[in-house]
Write a protein that holds these residues in place. Structure first.
Motif, PDB file in Angstrom:
ATOM      1  N   VAL A  95      -1.524  -1.386  -4.051  1.00 26.28           N
ATOM      2  CA  VAL A  95      -2.742  -0.579  -3.967  1.00 26.28           C
ATOM      3  C   VAL A  95      -2.286   0.853  -3.706  1.00 26.28           C
ATOM      4  O   VAL A  95      -1.525   1.109  -2.778  1.00 26.28           O
ATOM      5  CB  VAL A  95      -3.749  -1.089  -2.905  1.00 26.28           C
ATOM      6  CG1 VAL A  95      -3.144  -1.183  -1.529  1.00 26.28           C
ATOM      7  CG2 VAL A  95      -5.007  -0.232  -2.909  1.00 26.28           C
ATOM      8  N   VAL A  96      -2.706   1.760  -4.580  1.00 23.66           N
ATOM      9  CA  VAL A  96      -2.323   3.167  -4.494  1.00 23.66           C
ATOM     10  C   VAL A  96      -3.477   3.907  -3.815  1.00 23.66           C
ATOM     11  O   VAL A  96      -4.536   4.104  -4.413  1.00 23.66           O
ATOM     12  CB  VAL A  96      -2.000   3.764  -5.885  1.00 23.66           C
ATOM     13  CG1 VAL A  96      -1.525   5.200  -5.742  1.00 23.66           C
ATOM     14  CG2 VAL A  96      -0.955   2.914  -6.597  1.00 23.66           C
ATOM     15  N   ASP A  97      -3.241   4.291  -2.577  1.00 26.96           N
ATOM     16  CA  ASP A  97      -4.262   4.901  -1.723  1.00 26.96           C
ATOM     17  C   ASP A  97      -4.214   6.429  -1.869  1.00 26.96           C
ATOM     18  O   ASP A  97      -3.851   7.142  -0.944  1.00 26.96           O
ATOM     19  CB  ASP A  97      -3.997   4.452  -0.269  1.00 26.96           C
ATOM     20  CG  ASP A  97      -5.078   4.875   0.701  1.00 26.96           C
ATOM     21  OD1 ASP A  97      -6.096   5.429   0.260  1.00 26.96           O
ATOM     22  OD2 ASP A  97      -4.883   4.648   1.910  1.00 26.96           O
ATOM     23  N   LEU A 104       6.566   8.330  -4.076  1.00 25.43           N
ATOM     24  CA  LEU A 104       5.737   7.120  -4.142  1.00 25.43           C
ATOM     25  C   LEU A 104       5.528   6.657  -5.583  1.00 25.43           C
ATOM     26  O   LEU A 104       5.418   5.451  -5.834  1.00 25.43           O
ATOM     27  CB  LEU A 104       4.406   7.362  -3.438  1.00 25.43           C
ATOM     28  CG  LEU A 104       4.522   7.585  -1.925  1.00 25.43           C
ATOM     29  CD1 LEU A 104       3.158   7.876  -1.320  1.00 25.43           C
ATOM     30  CD2 LEU A 104       5.190   6.419  -1.227  1.00 25.43           C
ATOM     31  N   ARG A 105       5.508   7.580  -6.509  1.00 25.55           N
ATOM     32  CA  ARG A 105       5.397   7.210  -7.934  1.00 25.55           C
ATOM     33  C   ARG A 105       6.634   6.407  -8.355  1.00 25.55           C
ATOM     34  O   ARG A 105       6.512   5.386  -9.031  1.00 25.55           O
ATOM     35  CB  ARG A 105       5.244   8.486  -8.761  1.00 25.55           C
ATOM     36  CG  ARG A 105       4.954   8.268 -10.212  1.00 25.55           C
ATOM     37  CD  ARG A 105       4.753   9.631 -10.890  1.00 25.55           C
ATOM     38  NE  ARG A 105       4.764   9.482 -12.321  1.00 25.55           N
ATOM     39  CZ  ARG A 105       3.683   9.566 -13.085  1.00 25.55           C
ATOM     40  NH1 ARG A 105       2.504   9.810 -12.561  1.00 25.55           N
ATOM     41  NH2 ARG A 105       3.777   9.409 -14.384  1.00 25.55           N
ATOM     42  N   ARG A 137       0.843  -1.205   0.000  1.00 20.29           N
ATOM     43  CA  ARG A 137       0.000   0.000   0.000  1.00 20.29           C
ATOM     44  C   ARG A 137       0.865   1.237   0.000  1.00 20.29           C
ATOM     45  O   ARG A 137       1.781   1.367   0.810  1.00 20.29           O
ATOM     46  CB  ARG A 137      -0.930  -0.004   1.223  1.00 20.29           C
ATOM     47  CG  ARG A 137      -1.927   1.143   1.220  1.00 20.29           C
ATOM     48  CD  ARG A 137      -2.975   0.943   2.302  1.00 20.29           C
ATOM     49  NE  ARG A 137      -2.400   0.899   3.617  1.00 20.29           N
ATOM     50  CZ  ARG A 137      -2.274   1.952   4.414  1.00 20.29           C
ATOM     51  NH1 ARG A 137      -2.702   3.146   4.027  1.00 20.29           N
ATOM     52  NH2 ARG A 137      -1.739   1.824   5.605  1.00 20.29           N
ATOM     53  N   LEU A 138       0.557   2.161  -0.910  1.00 16.05           N
ATOM     54  CA  LEU A 138       1.237   3.447  -0.996  1.00 16.05           C
ATOM     55  C   LEU A 138       0.242   4.540  -0.645  1.00 16.05           C
ATOM     56  O   LEU A 138      -0.834   4.615  -1.238  1.00 16.05           O
ATOM     57  CB  LEU A 138       1.782   3.679  -2.415  1.00 16.05           C
ATOM     58  CG  LEU A 138       2.771   2.637  -2.936  1.00 16.05           C
ATOM     59  CD1 LEU A 138       3.174   2.969  -4.372  1.00 16.05           C
ATOM     60  CD2 LEU A 138       3.991   2.530  -2.029  1.00 16.05           C
ATOM     61  N   SER A 139       0.611   5.407   0.312  1.00 13.86           N
ATOM     62  CA  SER A 139      -0.276   6.464   0.789  1.00 13.86           C
ATOM     63  C   SER A 139       0.510   7.755   0.980  1.00 13.86           C
ATOM     64  O   SER A 139       1.496   7.782   1.741  1.00 13.86           O
ATOM     65  CB  SER A 139      -0.906   6.052   2.124  1.00 13.86           C
ATOM     66  OG  SER A 139      -1.486   7.162   2.774  1.00 13.86           O
ATOM     67  N   ILE A 140       0.090   8.805   0.307  1.00 14.22           N
ATOM     68  CA  ILE A 140       0.713  10.117   0.470  1.00 14.22           C
ATOM     69  C   ILE A 140       0.553  10.586   1.916  1.00 14.22           C
ATOM     70  O   ILE A 140       1.513  11.054   2.532  1.00 14.22           O
ATOM     71  CB  ILE A 140       0.113  11.148  -0.505  1.00 14.22           C
ATOM     72  CG1 ILE A 140       0.527  10.821  -1.940  1.00 14.22           C
ATOM     73  CG2 ILE A 140       0.538  12.567  -0.140  1.00 14.22           C
ATOM     74  CD1 ILE A 140      -0.135  11.682  -3.005  1.00 14.22           C
ATOM     75  N   ASP A 141      -0.659  10.479   2.451  1.00  8.56           N
ATOM     76  CA  ASP A 141      -0.914  10.950   3.815  1.00  8.56           C
ATOM     77  C   ASP A 141       0.026  10.279   4.814  1.00  8.56           C
ATOM     78  O   ASP A 141       0.603  10.937   5.684  1.00  8.56           O
ATOM     79  CB  ASP A 141      -2.364  10.687   4.229  1.00  8.56           C
ATOM     80  CG  ASP A 141      -3.367  11.531   3.462  1.00  8.56           C
ATOM     81  OD1 ASP A 141      -2.975  12.611   2.973  1.00  8.56           O
ATOM     82  OD2 ASP A 141      -4.528  11.120   3.362  1.00  8.56           O
ATOM     83  N   LEU A 188       4.851  19.461   0.279  1.00  6.48           N
ATOM     84  CA  LEU A 188       5.152  18.145   0.834  1.00  6.48           C
ATOM     85  C   LEU A 188       4.366  17.057   0.113  1.00  6.48           C
ATOM     86  O   LEU A 188       4.883  15.957  -0.126  1.00  6.48           O
ATOM     87  CB  LEU A 188       4.862  18.125   2.332  1.00  6.48           C
ATOM     88  CG  LEU A 188       5.731  19.019   3.209  1.00  6.48           C
ATOM     89  CD1 LEU A 188       5.250  18.984   4.654  1.00  6.48           C
ATOM     90  CD2 LEU A 188       7.197  18.640   3.097  1.00  6.48           C
ATOM     91  N   LYS A 189       3.138  17.360  -0.235  1.00  6.61           N
ATOM     92  CA  LYS A 189       2.303  16.394  -0.950  1.00  6.61           C
ATOM     93  C   LYS A 189       2.901  16.076  -2.324  1.00  6.61           C
ATOM     94  O   LYS A 189       2.964  14.912  -2.727  1.00  6.61           O
ATOM     95  CB  LYS A 189       0.882  16.954  -1.083  1.00  6.61           C
ATOM     96  CG  LYS A 189      -0.124  15.951  -1.624  1.00  6.61           C
ATOM     97  CD  LYS A 189      -1.536  16.446  -1.468  1.00  6.61           C
ATOM     98  CE  LYS A 189      -1.858  17.440  -2.542  1.00  6.61           C
ATOM     99  NZ  LYS A 189      -3.273  17.786  -2.625  1.00  6.61           N
TER     100      LYS A 189
END
Length: 177
Positions: free
Chosen positions: A96-98, A81-82, A47-51, A73-74
């Motif tokens: 899964v890209v969250d 993450l990309r 799982r990848l999550s920016i937050d 930062l985002k």
């Protein structure tokens, strides 16, 4: 379809194809993207999550860094993450890209990126009525974690709803709450 049917379908798709599967979560804040993504993570997806990346790297919104830095930062986190996504696809890992994927162009860009590196994709659109979103966001605002880093006000939710580009004819799977 419901959530259980979607998860089962994704697991079948993952098993049926040798290419790594990348699930792109799509929905407005409070639609259940992280909850769904966590269930896939339990089934072996990365799982990848920016937050969560921002939370673990920079701390809490408005406490450990000023609000003005959030957009920068985002963007940094998404680039990181990309790149991680590409590495995972090349390593034949299921992901899964969250993210929200609220813009069609962004969804199309990621689909192309995934395909260019040998992966397959699925877009899961979590369709939730605005009143249910409000209820969920109220509950979420009482938590203190990466996915509740800042409060979604009525004004922000209205802006999100008005700006959201609902997937249609993109091969999306619609999961209704």
């Amino acid at each position: 379809m419901n959530e259980a049917e979607a998860i089962e379908g994704l697991l079948q798709k993952r098993s049926a194809d040798k290419a790594p599967l990348v699930v792109m979560m799509c929905g407005v804040a409070g639609s259940g993207k992280t909850t769904f993504a966590l269930k896939l993570e339990q089934k072996g997806f990365v799982r990848l999550s920016i937050d969560e990346d921002i939370w673990s790297t920079h701390g809490r919104f408005g406490i450990d860094y000023p609000e003005e830095e959030y957009e920068s930062l985002k963007e940094q986190s998404e680039r990181k993450l990309r790149n991680e996504l590409v590495q995972l696809v090349q390593a034949k890992r299921h992901v899964v890209v969250d993210f929200s994927f609220w813009q069609r162009q962004r969804r199309d860009d990621y689909k192309q990126l995934i395909e260019d590196h040998g992966g397959k994709w699925a877009v899961i659109f979590l369709k939730v009525q605005p009143e249910e979103l409000r209820h969920r966001l109220l509950l979420r605002s009482e938590r203190m974690d990466a996915n509740a880093a800042f409060t979604i006000t009525e004004e922000i939710l209205t802006r999100f709803l008005n700006g959201f580009e609902t997937p249609a004819g993109e091969g999306e799977w619609i999961v209704e709450a």
